[in-house]
Design an enzyme around this catalytic site. Sequence first.
Site, PDB file in Angstrom:
ATOM      1  N   LYS A 120       0.808  -1.226   0.000  1.00 27.79           N
ATOM      2  CA  LYS A 120       0.000   0.000   0.000  1.00 27.79           C
ATOM      3  C   LYS A 120       0.839   1.272   0.000  1.00 27.79           C
ATOM      4  O   LYS A 120       0.417   2.293  -0.533  1.00 27.79           O
ATOM      5  CB  LYS A 120      -0.976   0.008   1.179  1.00 27.79           C
ATOM      6  N   LYS A 204      -8.783 -10.524  -8.180  1.00 24.79           N
ATOM      7  CA  LYS A 204      -9.733 -10.631  -7.080  1.00 24.79           C
ATOM      8  C   LYS A 204     -11.014  -9.859  -7.380  1.00 24.79           C
ATOM      9  O   LYS A 204     -10.958  -8.766  -7.952  1.00 24.79           O
ATOM     10  CB  LYS A 204      -9.058 -10.019  -5.842  1.00 24.79           C
ATOM     11  N   LYS A 207     -14.335  -4.150  -4.938  1.00 30.63           N
ATOM     12  CA  LYS A 207     -15.174  -2.973  -5.153  1.00 30.63           C
ATOM     13  C   LYS A 207     -14.463  -1.950  -6.028  1.00 30.63           C
ATOM     14  O   LYS A 207     -15.097  -1.102  -6.630  1.00 30.63           O
ATOM     15  CB  LYS A 207     -15.573  -2.339  -3.828  1.00 30.63           C
TER      16      LYS A 207
END
Length: 340
Positions: A120, A204, A207
């Site tokens: 990240k 994956k 959203k």
Amino acid sequence: MPADFPSVPVTRVVSGIQPTGNLHLGNLLGAILRWVKMQDDAPCFFFLADLHSLSEHVPAEVRRANIREMAAALIASGIDPAKSVLFVQSAVPAHAELCWLLNGTARMGWLSRMTQWKDKSGKNKEGASVALFDYPVLQAADILVYRPSHVPVGEDQKQHIELTRDIAIKFNTDCDVDLFIPPEPYIGGGTAARVMSLRDGTAKMSKSDPSDMSRINLIDDDDTIASKIRKARTDPDPLPSELEGLDGRPEARNLVGIMAAATDRSEQDVLRDFAGQGFGAFKPVLADALIALLAPIRSRLVELRSDAAALDAHLSDGAQRAREAAAPTLAAAKQALGLL
Ligand code: ADP
Ligand code: TRP
């Protein structure tokens, strides 16, 4: 109890989920239903990790809406607030307080090696928030404060649970106490560990995928579900009779995995029913199974959403019970450290 359940007896369960908007089938099969299944095994503490969500900036009203949406989705999916302790992390200050105490135990090197931190923060470590770096210590506090035996999480969280064990052991050793119980991760348990995109079996379901066709949202209506499954990417071959026959066929494997998780069967059982058949036969049955699973959840979700006061009352009751459960551990940790 599922066959892959760890051998240590399940005496108390703790898990958290970040409140993100736009919930999808991956969240349901990968996280939420796993929790629902555990409620009858042991006392469960489930929380919305709103403090963890501070590691990225989100406008206040969006965060507020996301917390309520996730709480409603959990209850709609079968988390029973009378049975499980369901609450918002920030309503139980012991999590943040214990995090600070454990910051004295956790090592920079341990946190620097966390995959989530490396992924990240990427190339911009200087610009990443301190909360993103310290995220695993807060997660350790979330867990250790309730002294659980098990922590049901997705595969991606395994490293954080291992770090929690390291922190627990080092704290106990440094302070010469037997306070924290190194927890066991619980991964799997009959639900899909990883649901993949309907457009690409190697990515994956998420959203953040720009294509809405890649995922099934919890709020999709029956026709939308059927249409997304009909258009899901597949290959021209029939389904095999054995799991090895799915090797190198990521889309086929994903749909079989979804069918297994949605109908609470093993993938092998699904293949036994469909071996030799093509996706023309498989997809309508899968769509029906998903509609049977999702339609009742959707209607409860719509109902719960319309009554924020009732939802907040459940969360406030849960927070009260969680505060009571967390207090003795926090007091013992302070004592072990010599805080007055
Ligand atoms: P997203 O990937 O859509 O941003 P989050 O990271 O907010 O989802 O995940 C929330 C929870 O749902 C986590 O516990 C995560 O492990 C689980 N989850 C998310 N996507 C999937 C997926 N495709 N398959 C299985 N579990 C998933
Ligand atoms: N980091 C977890 C996730 O992204 C959420 C989480 C926060 C959690 N605190 C936790 C999970 C404690 C288990 C236990 O999914």
